[in-house]
Write a protein that holds these residues in place. Structure first.
Motif, mmCIF file in Angstrom:
data_model
loop_
_atom_site.group_PDB
_atom_site.id
_atom_site.type_symbol
_atom_site.label_atom_id
_atom_site.label_comp_id
_atom_site.label_asym_id
_atom_site.label_seq_id
_atom_site.Cartn_x
_atom_site.Cartn_y
_atom_site.Cartn_z
ATOM 1 N N GLY A 114 -4.055 6.009 1.102
ATOM 2 C CA GLY A 114 -3.288 4.933 0.482
ATOM 3 C C GLY A 114 -3.891 4.435 -0.809
ATOM 4 O O GLY A 114 -5.103 4.535 -1.043
ATOM 5 N N THR A 115 -3.026 3.874 -1.644
ATOM 6 C CA THR A 115 -3.456 3.245 -2.894
ATOM 7 C C THR A 115 -2.628 1.976 -3.066
ATOM 8 O O THR A 115 -1.424 1.983 -2.855
ATOM 9 C CB THR A 115 -3.310 4.209 -4.084
ATOM 10 O OG1 THR A 115 -3.849 3.606 -5.263
ATOM 11 C CG2 THR A 115 -1.861 4.615 -4.338
ATOM 12 N N MET A 119 0.866 -1.160 0.000
ATOM 13 C CA MET A 119 0.000 0.000 0.000
ATOM 14 C C MET A 119 0.910 1.218 0.000
ATOM 15 O O MET A 119 1.828 1.307 0.821
ATOM 16 C CB MET A 119 -0.889 0.004 1.242
ATOM 17 C CG MET A 119 -1.905 1.136 1.271
ATOM 18 S SD MET A 119 -3.224 0.888 0.089
ATOM 19 C CE MET A 119 -4.222 -0.310 0.977
ATOM 20 N N TYR A 120 0.657 2.137 -0.913
ATOM 21 C CA TYR A 120 1.473 3.329 -1.036
ATOM 22 C C TYR A 120 0.716 4.539 -0.491
ATOM 23 O O TYR A 120 -0.461 4.744 -0.827
ATOM 24 C CB TYR A 120 1.861 3.558 -2.491
ATOM 25 C CG TYR A 120 2.973 2.651 -2.944
ATOM 26 C CD1 TYR A 120 2.760 1.283 -3.143
ATOM 27 C CD2 TYR A 120 4.262 3.133 -3.151
ATOM 28 C CE1 TYR A 120 3.776 0.433 -3.530
ATOM 29 C CE2 TYR A 120 5.296 2.287 -3.552
ATOM 30 C CZ TYR A 120 5.039 0.952 -3.739
ATOM 31 O OH TYR A 120 6.057 0.113 -4.132
ATOM 32 N N TYR A 121 1.429 5.312 0.326
ATOM 33 C CA TYR A 121 0.835 6.467 0.984
ATOM 34 C C TYR A 121 1.584 7.741 0.617
ATOM 35 O O TYR A 121 2.815 7.755 0.552
ATOM 36 C CB TYR A 121 0.892 6.315 2.506
ATOM 37 C CG TYR A 121 0.130 5.141 3.045
ATOM 38 C CD1 TYR A 121 0.748 3.906 3.207
ATOM 39 C CD2 TYR A 121 -1.208 5.265 3.417
ATOM 40 C CE1 TYR A 121 0.051 2.817 3.705
ATOM 41 C CE2 TYR A 121 -1.914 4.186 3.925
ATOM 42 C CZ TYR A 121 -1.276 2.969 4.058
ATOM 43 O OH TYR A 121 -1.969 1.894 4.567
ATOM 44 N N CYS A 122 0.841 8.789 0.435
ATOM 45 C CA CYS A 122 1.373 10.130 0.281
ATOM 46 C C CYS A 122 1.369 10.793 1.660
ATOM 47 O O CYS A 122 0.441 10.574 2.450
ATOM 48 C CB CYS A 122 0.463 10.877 -0.689
ATOM 49 S SG CYS A 122 0.778 12.616 -0.878
ATOM 50 N N ALA A 123 2.398 11.585 1.958
ATOM 51 C CA ALA A 123 2.476 12.238 3.260
ATOM 52 C C ALA A 123 3.026 13.646 3.112
ATOM 53 O O ALA A 123 3.740 13.942 2.144
ATOM 54 C CB ALA A 123 3.359 11.427 4.206
ATOM 55 N N ALA A 124 2.702 14.484 4.068
ATOM 56 C CA ALA A 124 3.147 15.883 4.017
ATOM 57 C C ALA A 124 3.553 16.356 5.400
ATOM 58 O O ALA A 124 3.089 15.838 6.426
ATOM 59 C CB ALA A 124 2.026 16.775 3.483
#
Length: 124
Positions: free
Chosen positions: A117-118, A93-98
């Motif tokens: 997540g995607t 599962m791939y997550y974007c974070a900031a």
């Protein structure tokens, strides 16, 4: 407050490519640094790439260096992860974070905002 929405995951065969997108909303100052992380079943979440929003400076984990490219389109408030030469080990599962101002690393503890997540699945 920053909100992140990922898309672009899917299933591919070994050697294939995918491009993940992360649309961000909210204050630019709260997304000074943005990153992509992944988590495979039974494993810790790991950072794979990060980018400094102002300078465009990037950094990658050794496991994806040369295969993945992180980029941004500030006009569209969108972060990308181009993934080439995918391997079954990239399944996660791939997550974007900031995060806001300060250090910009691949440590998940540095980040305070996460997307949902995607899923990326690579079959042999």
């Amino acid at each position: 407050q920053v909100q992140l929405v990922e898309s672009g995951g899917g299933s591919v065969q070994t050697g294939g490519s995918l491009r993940l997108s992360c649309v961000a909303s909210g204050s630019f100052y709260n997304r000074y640094c943005m990153g992509w992380f992944r988590q495979a079943p039974g494993k810790e979440r790991e950072g794979v790439a990060r980018i400094l929003s102002l300078s465009g400076s990037t950094s990658y984990s050794d496991s994806v260096k040369g295969r993945f490219t992180i980029s941004q389109d500030n006009a569209k408030n969108t972060l990308y992860l181009q993934m080439n030469s995918l391997e079954p080990e990239d399944t996660a599962m791939y997550y974007c974070a900031a995060k806001g101002m300060g250090s910009c690393s691949l440590l998940q503890s540095d980040y305070n905002t996460w997307g949902q997540g995607t899923q990326v699945t690579v079959s042999s």
